[in-house]
Design a protein around this motif. Structure first.
Motif, PDB file in Angstrom:
ATOM      1  N   LYS A 130     110.452  21.674  37.641  1.00 20.91           N
ATOM      2  CA  LYS A 130     110.276  23.012  38.589  1.00 20.91           C
ATOM      3  C   LYS A 130     108.953  23.114  39.077  1.00 20.91           C
ATOM      4  N   GLU A 131     108.911  23.426  40.005  1.00 20.65           N
ATOM      5  CA  GLU A 131     107.513  23.496  40.958  1.00 20.65           C
ATOM      6  C   GLU A 131     106.379  24.043  40.215  1.00 20.65           C
ATOM      7  N   ARG A 132     106.460  24.935  39.193  1.00 19.76           N
ATOM      8  CA  ARG A 132     105.437  25.491  38.461  1.00 19.76           C
ATOM      9  C   ARG A 132     104.690  24.473  37.427  1.00 19.76           C
ATOM     10  N   LEU A 133     105.553  23.351  36.988  1.00 18.46           N
ATOM     11  CA  LEU A 133     105.177  22.164  36.312  1.00 18.46           C
ATOM     12  C   LEU A 133     104.753  21.105  36.762  1.00 18.46           C
ATOM     13  N   ILE A 134     104.870  20.967  38.237  1.00 21.83           N
ATOM     14  CA  ILE A 134     104.253  20.002  38.813  1.00 21.83           C
ATOM     15  C   ILE A 134     102.662  19.339  38.665  1.00 21.83           C
ATOM     16  N   PRO A 135     101.796  20.273  38.454  1.00 22.29           N
ATOM     17  CA  PRO A 135     100.609  20.206  38.093  1.00 22.29           C
ATOM     18  C   PRO A 135     100.520  19.587  36.654  1.00 22.29           C
ATOM     19  N   PHE A 136     101.024  19.998  35.774  1.00 25.51           N
ATOM     20  CA  PHE A 136     101.223  19.696  34.462  1.00 25.51           C
ATOM     21  C   PHE A 136     101.370  17.905  34.436  1.00 25.51           C
ATOM     22  N   TYR A 137     102.625  17.528  35.114  1.00 25.49           N
ATOM     23  CA  TYR A 137     102.614  16.125  35.156  1.00 25.49           C
ATOM     24  C   TYR A 137     101.834  15.334  35.824  1.00 25.49           C
ATOM     25  N   GLU A 138     101.267  16.045  36.964  1.00 29.17           N
ATOM     26  CA  GLU A 138     100.283  15.228  37.806  1.00 29.17           C
ATOM     27  C   GLU A 138      98.882  14.898  36.994  1.00 29.17           C
ATOM     28  N   GLN A 139      98.626  15.600  35.878  1.00 31.28           N
ATOM     29  CA  GLN A 139      97.608  15.283  34.955  1.00 31.28           C
ATOM     30  C   GLN A 139      97.643  13.940  34.327  1.00 31.28           C
ATOM     31  N   PHE A 140      99.126  13.575  34.432  1.00 31.52           N
ATOM     32  CA  PHE A 140      99.406  12.043  33.656  1.00 31.52           C
ATOM     33  C   PHE A 140      99.478  11.157  34.504  1.00 31.52           C
ATOM     34  N   GLY A 141      99.274  11.331  35.982  1.00 32.92           N
ATOM     35  CA  GLY A 141      99.509  10.235  36.870  1.00 32.92           C
ATOM     36  C   GLY A 141     100.606  10.200  37.555  1.00 32.92           C
ATOM     37  N   TYR A 142     101.635  11.418  37.265  1.00 34.67           N
ATOM     38  CA  TYR A 142     102.794  11.472  38.278  1.00 34.67           C
ATOM     39  C   TYR A 142     102.449  11.897  39.679  1.00 34.67           C
ATOM     40  N   ARG A 143     103.336  11.418  40.482  1.00 32.29           N
ATOM     41  CA  ARG A 143     103.284  11.849  41.609  1.00 32.29           C
ATOM     42  C   ARG A 143     104.605  12.535  42.250  1.00 32.29           C
ATOM     43  N   ASN A 144     104.290  13.710  43.023  1.00 35.96           N
ATOM     44  CA  ASN A 144     105.685  14.552  43.400  1.00 35.96           C
ATOM     45  C   ASN A 144     106.239  13.564  44.759  1.00 35.96           C
ATOM     46  N   LEU A 145     107.553  13.294  44.501  1.00 35.97           N
ATOM     47  CA  LEU A 145     108.087  12.710  45.501  1.00 35.97           C
ATOM     48  C   LEU A 145     109.150  13.922  46.385  1.00 35.97           C
ATOM     49  N   GLY A 146     108.675  15.066  46.017  1.00 33.55           N
ATOM     50  CA  GLY A 146     109.709  16.323  46.938  1.00 33.55           C
ATOM     51  C   GLY A 146     110.566  16.798  46.266  1.00 33.55           C
ATOM     52  N   VAL A 147     111.270  17.650  46.867  1.00 32.87           N
ATOM     53  CA  VAL A 147     112.600  18.356  46.234  1.00 32.87           C
ATOM     54  C   VAL A 147     113.451  17.374  45.941  1.00 32.87           C
ATOM     55  N   SER A 148     114.113  17.479  44.725  1.00 37.39           N
ATOM     56  CA  SER A 148     115.205  16.578  44.364  1.00 37.39           C
ATOM     57  C   SER A 148     116.676  16.846  44.708  1.00 37.39           C
ATOM     58  N   ARG A 149     117.343  15.809  44.820  1.00 42.13           N
ATOM     59  CA  ARG A 149     118.780  16.074  45.028  1.00 42.13           C
ATOM     60  C   ARG A 149     119.399  16.583  43.963  1.00 42.13           C
ATOM     61  N   SER A 150     118.634  16.463  42.689  1.00 38.66           N
ATOM     62  CA  SER A 150     119.320  17.052  41.724  1.00 38.66           C
ATOM     63  C   SER A 150     119.787  18.722  41.946  1.00 38.66           C
ATOM     64  N   VAL A 151     120.664  19.393  41.313  1.00 35.98           N
ATOM     65  CA  VAL A 151     121.055  20.477  41.340  1.00 35.98           C
ATOM     66  C   VAL A 151     121.586  21.103  39.993  1.00 35.98           C
TER      67      VAL A 151
END
Length: 166
Positions: A130-151
């Motif tokens: 979820k959007e609020r967790l993006i910064p948590f994962y970015e600290q490990f080196g993850y990149r945000n690829l944008g809104v997922s097709r997952s629903v």
């Protein structure tokens, strides 16, 4: 002070505790059911790690190996999508009991799975969040690829990828 005693692989004997943690960490429409949890443990126990404190599970991380660069909704239920030699380690869930959150348990679980993926020669890891967790994962080196097709569960998810450099 370390807020967990050890990180270890999960076994079928842990399924009930894992299910209880899952139900506390995710809304019912997003949480994996007991059958899915047991099937994941059976199919890819090497991709299912737990944090333990005083002999009890307090959190876990799990997912399958795949050739895909993003998670598709069917993967949450269909454990046959696990490819032992897959290029990426997918993460379906990172759950820590609320009373143990904020003390580095989730980070320790993530670091352990990242190291395991490196050791297995994978290209990286993928997850949705979820959007609020993006910064948590970015600290490990993850990149945000944008809104997922997952629903999955009716939520808005973001595709995240961590790719190891050669």
């Amino acid at each position: 002070m370390k807020w967990y005693d050890r990180i270890r692989n999960v076994g079928l004997e842990d399924a009930e505790a894992v299910g209880q943690i899952e139900m506390r960490c995710f809304p019912p429409q997003e949480a994996a059911g007991m059958e899915a949890i047991q099937d994941r443990i059976r199919r890819f126990p090497e991709c299912f790690l737990a944090a333990e404190k005083d002999g009890s599970l307090i959190g876990f991380i799990n997912g399958c190996a795949t050739s895909r660069r993003t998670i598709e909704d069917f993967m949450f239920e269909d454990t046959s999508c696990h490819e032992p030699a897959g290029a990426y380690q997918a993460i379906f869930g990172l759950d820590v009991l609320p009373e143990h959150q904020g003390h580095g348990v989730a980070s320790a679980l993530m670091k352990a799975l990242i190291q395991q993926a490196r050791n297995k020669g994978r290209k990286g890891l993928i997850l949705t969040c979820k959007e609020r967790l993006i910064p948590f994962y970015e600290q490990f080196g993850y990149r945000n690829l944008g809104v997922s097709r997952s629903v999955h569960g009716g939520a808005v998810w973001y595709d995240m990828i961590l790719e190891f450099s050669e």
